[in-house]
Write a protein that holds these residues in place. Structure first.
Motif, PDB file in Angstrom:
ATOM      1  N   VAL A 140       1.477  -1.225   0.525  1.00 51.54           N
ATOM      2  CA  VAL A 140       0.301  -0.370   0.335  1.00 51.54           C
ATOM      3  C   VAL A 140      -0.041   0.317   1.654  1.00 51.54           C
ATOM      4  O   VAL A 140      -0.084  -0.320   2.711  1.00 51.54           O
ATOM      5  CB  VAL A 140      -0.912  -1.186  -0.166  1.00 51.54           C
ATOM      6  CG1 VAL A 140      -2.168  -0.316  -0.225  1.00 51.54           C
ATOM      7  CG2 VAL A 140      -0.615  -1.764  -1.544  1.00 51.54           C
ATOM      8  N   TYR A 141      -0.290   1.615   1.574  1.00 56.41           N
ATOM      9  CA  TYR A 141      -0.618   2.429   2.749  1.00 56.41           C
ATOM     10  C   TYR A 141      -1.940   1.977   3.353  1.00 56.41           C
ATOM     11  O   TYR A 141      -2.964   1.915   2.670  1.00 56.41           O
ATOM     12  CB  TYR A 141      -0.706   3.892   2.322  1.00 56.41           C
ATOM     13  CG  TYR A 141      -0.878   4.890   3.442  1.00 56.41           C
ATOM     14  CD1 TYR A 141       0.163   5.150   4.323  1.00 56.41           C
ATOM     15  CD2 TYR A 141      -2.070   5.595   3.596  1.00 56.41           C
ATOM     16  CE1 TYR A 141       0.022   6.091   5.338  1.00 56.41           C
ATOM     17  CE2 TYR A 141      -2.222   6.534   4.606  1.00 56.41           C
ATOM     18  CZ  TYR A 141      -1.171   6.773   5.475  1.00 56.41           C
ATOM     19  OH  TYR A 141      -1.319   7.701   6.483  1.00 56.41           O
ATOM     20  N   GLU A 142      -1.922   1.652   4.629  1.00 58.77           N
ATOM     21  CA  GLU A 142      -3.136   1.221   5.319  1.00 58.77           C
ATOM     22  C   GLU A 142      -3.968   2.433   5.740  1.00 58.77           C
ATOM     23  O   GLU A 142      -3.435   3.528   5.917  1.00 58.77           O
ATOM     24  CB  GLU A 142      -2.767   0.413   6.566  1.00 58.77           C
ATOM     25  CG  GLU A 142      -2.045  -0.880   6.284  1.00 58.77           C
ATOM     26  CD  GLU A 142      -1.701  -1.630   7.564  1.00 58.77           C
ATOM     27  OE1 GLU A 142      -1.872  -1.039   8.657  1.00 58.77           O
ATOM     28  OE2 GLU A 142      -1.273  -2.790   7.472  1.00 58.77           O
ATOM     29  N   PRO A 143      -5.279   2.258   5.931  1.00 58.56           N
ATOM     30  CA  PRO A 143      -6.099   3.363   6.442  1.00 58.56           C
ATOM     31  C   PRO A 143      -5.531   3.878   7.756  1.00 58.56           C
ATOM     32  O   PRO A 143      -5.209   3.101   8.654  1.00 58.56           O
ATOM     33  CB  PRO A 143      -7.472   2.713   6.644  1.00 58.56           C
ATOM     34  CG  PRO A 143      -7.493   1.562   5.696  1.00 58.56           C
ATOM     35  CD  PRO A 143      -6.086   1.054   5.658  1.00 58.56           C
ATOM     36  N   CYS A 144      -5.390   5.198   7.842  1.00 60.28           N
ATOM     37  CA  CYS A 144      -4.806   5.812   9.029  1.00 60.28           C
ATOM     38  C   CYS A 144      -5.572   7.104   9.329  1.00 60.28           C
ATOM     39  O   CYS A 144      -6.648   7.334   8.782  1.00 60.28           O
ATOM     40  CB  CYS A 144      -3.321   6.073   8.785  1.00 60.28           C
ATOM     41  SG  CYS A 144      -2.361   6.294  10.306  1.00 60.28           S
TER      42      CYS A 144
END
Length: 231
Positions: free
Chosen positions: A17-21
């Protein structure tokens, strides 16, 4: 004073899952910058397409959470990654806010019929990175960034669906990359009757981001000069 956005330490995660960036932070910053207008807008249905970790939809729910209207706003979040659906649900729960989270492809789902013309606020951080077409829609974390030719394959599928889902007073906030040709995106939306403006510009070492807000403008005529000017 309580935080007005999701706390990173409470955001759940998963290897797929894409982490906050930077792009997530830019989108939330755009919503924060427009928070006064959002509160006055009094949305009833809010939606995030491609919710990932849940950082953005959770932040939006916290921003709009007021004692006198907390129960009157319904939130929806979708993602094609089942791990993202679970992670978003965990992030929402950790912040004591609620959204209906669905594992769904918004461009080809029953949700389109269910929410047709009802969404007052839609937020989208789409897969915008230019990649080979065969990488688009793959399982796992790659689906969060693989955008196909010019990074537009998924964006170009989302925009017509957004037009159908947005209410008459609906607002769309979308993250775009300079390589996506945001001026062309705005022209496409203008031809459907939407005005637009950039809420946030952000440049990193790797990319130049724009968060663009779209809204229906009954006075907008095709051929008018775009409200966003030169990108």
């Amino acid at each position: 004073m309580p935080s007005r956005i999701a706390q990173i330490r409470l955001v759940s995660g998963h290897p797929e899952v894409y982490e906050p960036c930077d792009d997530s932070f830019a989108l939330v910053d755009a919503l924060l910058a427009d928070r006064k207008n959002l509160l006055e807008h009094q949305p009833v249905f809010c939606m995030e397409v491609g919710c990932g970790s849940g950082y953005v939809i959770t932040s939006l729910a916290i921003m709009l959470k007021k004692e006198d209207n907390a129960a009157s706003v319904s939130y929806f979040a979708t993602d094609i990654n089942p791990h993202a659906v679970r992670v978003t649900s965990e992030t929402l729960k950790a912040h004591t806010v609620h959204a209906e989270v669905l594992c769904d492809n918004i461009a080809s789902s029953g949700l389109e019929t269910r929410l047709w013309g009802k969404v007052d606020v839609m937020v989208v951080n789409p897969p915008y990175v230019p990649t080979p077409e065969d990488e688009v829609g793959r399982e796992g974390i790659a689906s969060a960034w693989a955008g196909g030719e010019n990074g537009r394959t998924v964006i170009d599928k989302i925009l017509p669906v957004a037009d159908k889902l947005l209410s008459k007073k609906g607002w769309l906030y979308m993250v775009t990359l300079a390589a996506n040709n945001p001026s062309q995106i705005c022209l496409f939306m203008k031809e459907k009757g939407y005005a637009s403006r950039i809420i946030v510009r952000r440049s990193t070492e790797e990319e130049s981001l724009h968060v663009i807000k779209f809204w229906r403008d009954p006075d907008l005529q095709v051929g008018e000069i775009s409200t966003i000017g030169s990108l």
